[in-house]
Enzyme design. Structure first.
Site, PDB file in Angstrom:
ATOM      1  N   CYS A  33     -10.583  -6.135   0.246  1.00 51.69           N
ATOM      2  CA  CYS A  33      -9.372  -6.528  -0.467  1.00 51.69           C
ATOM      3  C   CYS A  33      -8.360  -6.922   0.614  1.00 51.69           C
ATOM      4  O   CYS A  33      -8.663  -6.900   1.789  1.00 51.69           O
ATOM      5  CB  CYS A  33      -8.859  -5.407  -1.355  1.00 51.69           C
ATOM      6  SG  CYS A  33      -8.558  -3.862  -0.521  1.00 51.69           S
ATOM      7  N   HIS A  64       8.301  -6.622  -0.985  1.00 55.48           N
ATOM      8  CA  HIS A  64       7.866  -6.410  -2.366  1.00 55.48           C
ATOM      9  C   HIS A  64       8.188  -7.578  -3.264  1.00 55.48           C
ATOM     10  O   HIS A  64       7.418  -7.920  -4.156  1.00 55.48           O
ATOM     11  CB  HIS A  64       8.488  -5.128  -2.912  1.00 55.48           C
ATOM     12  CG  HIS A  64       8.216  -4.004  -1.989  1.00 55.48           C
ATOM     13  ND1 HIS A  64       9.182  -3.144  -1.548  1.00 55.48           N
ATOM     14  CD2 HIS A  64       7.084  -3.670  -1.361  1.00 55.48           C
ATOM     15  CE1 HIS A  64       8.642  -2.305  -0.698  1.00 55.48           C
ATOM     16  NE2 HIS A  64       7.381  -2.603  -0.567  1.00 55.48           N
TER      17      HIS A  64
HETATM   18  C1  PEP Z   1      -4.397  -4.166   3.150  1.00 53.02           C
HETATM   19  O1  PEP Z   1      -3.808  -3.554   4.042  1.00 53.02           O
HETATM   20  O2  PEP Z   1      -5.185  -5.095   3.358  1.00 53.02           O
HETATM   21  C2  PEP Z   1      -4.170  -3.809   1.744  1.00 53.02           C
HETATM   22  C3  PEP Z   1      -4.860  -4.347   0.783  1.00 53.02           C
HETATM   23  O3  PEP Z   1      -3.172  -2.926   1.508  1.00 53.02           O
HETATM   24  P1  PEP Z   1      -1.642  -3.331   1.424  1.00 53.02           P
HETATM   25  O4  PEP Z   1      -1.534  -4.816   1.649  1.00 53.02           O
HETATM   26  O5  PEP Z   1      -1.192  -2.937   0.083  1.00 53.02           O
HETATM   27  O6  PEP Z   1      -1.079  -2.530   2.536  1.00 53.02           O
END
Ligand code: PEP
Ligand code: MG
Length: 756
Positions: free
Chosen positions: A680, A367
């Site tokens: 994303c 984080h």
């Molecule tokens: C991912 O897994 O690509 C994502 C965007 O979620 P996080 O990185 O928050 O797990």
């Protein structure tokens, strides 16, 4: 030997005077060895310092031949002195010449001495020298003597340390507090960029001036109060709402609390005070010992326990120091150095401005790393033994373009760094010039470039980077950065603020994605063998309906009668989507009854993070508005490579025929089912990856603010139809490194991939 605690105290008192005296370090050290030898009734007392190659140089002695000073040098592992340095543990021997590690140096004249007691001189965890006493007669040194010598060696560590600070260095404090040439360290890039500043250590540093107790009773009371404060803070952490969430096993926190209540730990700290140390110095001594043991321990269980102990020492030091004990960040000229760091702590530091962040912790998805990226602080992690290599106040270049840390750089390195900063700002200026322009390819395809965010401060970047909206708002961040679980009102306030600051641009709220690497102490999740494959994300949310519904309610309330876009993470099978959406619809109906308002437009999507979902998209046609590929998780599941394990996390590339064929199949299914496609996750931050996704038909790409400029530049320069044809051709007949093939293709299209 007339040895007892009051004698240690006398010694500590005398040492305090020596520390306060004017005069150079060498004469102080001579004074100190005389003092130790006479107080401990030893025939010899010597100090060896560790040099950069690990050799141990005799720098002061009482009892050995004075000519040996600055001459006798033992190789890193040579003799009993080398043995102490290697093990970082004290050793007491009745008849040293008979010990197998003994090494005889005639120039010292040490043949008549039999009894040997050596203790390591520890500083910031590393061994910086060895302190030795010797006696002519064979004798056994007692526990208390060993203890005293260890205490004294801590004070000595500070004196020896000043040896490194040359007068010339002191006169030019700008970049040379310890003189140039601290070497380079390597790590993983957490947030790209370049930064330069003075090191501020997150773990509290006890200044030498605070080593000695003037009033022992008062110090003991302070320590007791500190321990009470520490236990109360741990109890508070344990109380937080955990029970309400049904997370039962609290063994981790419980173990932590047991350690804090361990009477032998407290007794050891009190003993330090009785021997003349201040409360802080006594804790510092314990911390140095734990650190040294940690560095030599191999057993993972033992290492974990020693980590816990060191965390406790640090916590207690913070409690004892109160406000005063907090590291001082000076304006924007500091580089924060930490073993581990919580996101809330980083946010706190960042308020005063930071030029860089260095961590021992290795996970780019930790984080603190994510917050560093949100704030655009150049950051490098996974640096081994970082906190033993850097001292408070050292000048540091954080080269988070290469993943290198330059400790106390010389002028040549510094000048090269300044030149690169210049180049970087030119590049940034080119990207800034694209800000108001659309991400439209030469042949007219428009791609939305969106921002990944999770904190309201990320939203400053919306305008700065010229993003079209927020493509991923990680709602769990609010949970991760606060000490207690956010209440309904807190959540509504945050979501409203986000919508306000987006000022009409779309915002995709991703519902709580906890578990895996996003662990909330307050939830006390069970320890799992494979947390990435475990009880996390939508699985966890659907099993904690109270928590989940509260969040959905907050989202609906924040939207009022405006548009609302919600996305569910890590949906693996359609039934999970159905269950989550049903809860959302119930909340909308409930809110409509309560407030008379409901979202003017509702869009609901799924994140593609597990390969299985890709084969079910046809079943969700007509029910799902959009799909967003979470490349971070998808990559780890597709290639079965844990994103948290440095040795495999970067082994596989999304620019790979297998992955691209899969993503093409998903895109084709979604197009047939009229499901909008977006991405994303971190992968699209790289322009060639972004081009591949655009070519496959993904029309909305969400990324960190710093990636928007480079990706926009690449998209605006490409003829997407032609690029697609070239890509498909290569996917049909891959040949060697596929990334290189794609880079070559991009170059043929005039795309600058120098930084990819
Ligand atoms: C991912 O897994 O690509 C994502 C965007 O979620 P996080 O990185 O928050 O797990
Ligand atoms: Mg994910």
């Amino acid at each position: 030997m007339p040895y007892n605690i009051p004698a240690t105290r006398v010694l500590m008192n005398n040492l305090r005077q020596v520390m306060a005296e004017d005069g150079d370090t060498r004469s102080r050290l001579d004074h100190v060895v005389r003092l130790i030898a006479s107080t401990m009734v030893a025939d010899v007392c010597s100090i060896y310092v560790r040099e950069t190659d690990g050799a141990l140089l005799l720098i002061a002695t009482e009892g050995l031949k004075p000519e040996a000073v600055n001459k006798t040098r033992l190789a890193a592992h040579e003799g009993l002195v080398g043995f102490v340095a290697r093990t970082a543990e004290p050793i007491a021997i009745e008849d040293a010449p008979r010990h197998p590690a003994f090494s005889y140096r005639p120039e010292t004249g040490e043949d008549p001495f039999h009894a040997f007691l050596g203790v390591p001189i520890l500083r910031t965890g590393g061994v910086t020298g060895v302190l030795v006493v010797q006696n002519r007669t064979e004798r056994a040194y007692g526990e208390e003597e060993i203890d005293t010598l260890q205490t004294i060696s801590m004070v000595l560590a500070e004196i020896v340390h000043t040896l490194e600070t040359t007068p010339a260095a002191q006169q030019a404090p700008e970049r040379k507090v310890r003189g140039p040439g601290g070497g380079n360290l390597k790590g993983r890039i957490f947030c790209e960029g370049l930064g330069f500043g003075r090191a501020v250590l997150h773990d509290p540093v006890v200044p030498a001036a605070k080593f000695f107790a003037t009033d022992m009773t008062a110090e003991s009371e302070r320590l007791n109060e500190g321990l009470i404060g520490l236990r109360a803070s741990i109890d508070r952490m344990m109380l937080i709402d955990g029970a309400a969430l049904g997370g039962d096993p609290r063994d981790v926190m419980e173990a932590y609390r047991l350690l804090a209540e361990d009477p032998s730990w407290a007794e050891k700290l009190h003993e330090g005070i009785r021997s003349g140390l201040s409360a802080e110095a006594s804790v510092d001594r314990a911390r140095r010992e734990h650190r040294a043991r940690l560095m030599s321990a191999r057993d993972p269980y033992l290492r974990e326990r020693l980590h816990d102990l060191e965390d406790l020492d640090n916590r207690l030091l913070r409690v004892l120091g109160g406000e005063e004990g907090k590291p001082k960040i000076k304006g924007d000229r500091s580089v924060l150095v930490a073993r581990r760091l919580g996101p809330a702590e980083l946010l706190e530091y960042a308020k005063s401005g930071l030029r860089g962040l260095l961590m021992e912790e290795a996970a780019a998805s930790s984080h603190a790393a994510i917050v560093a990226r949100a704030l655009g602080i150049p950051a490098i992690g996974g640096i081994e033994n970082l906190t033993t290599r850097i001292e408070q106040g050292d000048y540091i270049i954080v080269d988070a373009e290469e993943g290198t840390v330059h400790v106390r750089p010389d002028d040549v390195v510094y000048d090269a760094y300044k030149a690169r900063v210049g180049l970087r700002s030119e590049r940034q200026a080119r990207y800034a010039a694209l800000k108001g322009l659309p991400a439209q390819t030469l042949d007219g395809t428009h791609i939305s470039l969106m921002l990944n965010a999770g904190l309201d401060l990320d939203l400053d970047m919306l305008d700065q980077a010229g993003a079209d909206g927020v493509g991923l708002f990680r709602t769990e961040f609010q949970f991760l950065v606060s000490e207690t679980l956010p209440r309904l009102d807190d959540q509504i306030t945050l979501y409203q603020r986000v919508l306000e600051r987006a000022a009409g641009r779309p915002v995709v709220f991703r519902t709580l994605d906890l578990g895996g690497d996003k662990v909330l102490p307050a939830l006390n999740l069970q320890r799992e063998e494979n947390p990435a494959l475990g009880w996390r994300s939508i699985r966890f949310a659907l099993d904690h309906k109270g928590l989940f519904r509260r969040q959905l309610r907050a989202l609906v309330r924040a939207a009022g009668d405006g548009p609302l876009t919600v996305m569910f993470p890590m949906v693996t099978v359609p039934s999970e989507y159905h269950a989550a959406k049903a809860l959302l619809l119930e909340e909308i109906a409930w809110s409509a009854r309560q407030t008379g308002k409901q979202p003017s437009k509702l869009e609901v999507g799924v994140m593609l993070e597990t390969p299985a979902l890709g084969f079910s998209m046809q079943d969700l046609a007509g029910e799902v508005d959009f799909l967003s590929v979470g490349t971070n998780d998808l990559l780890q599941f597709f290639f079965a490579a844990d994103r948290m394990t440095p040795s495999v996390s970067e082994r596989y590339d999304l620019v790979d025929p297998a992955a691209l064929r899969y993503l093409k199949m998903v895109a084709d299914t979604c197009k047939a089912g009229n499901i909008r496609l977006s991405v994303c996750g971190e992968a699209t931050a790289s322009p060639p990856v972004a081009l591949c996704f655009a070519a496959l038909g993904y029309t909305s790409l969400s990324m960190a603010a710093s990636a928007i400029g480079p990706v926009k530049q690449a998209l605006r320069g490409v003829d997407l139809n032609a690029f697609r044809a070239g890509l498909f051709e290569r996917m049909d007949k891959p040949n060697g490194s596929f990334r290189n093939q794609v880079l070559a293709l991009a170059a043929e299209h005039g795309i600058d991939t120098a930084d990819s």
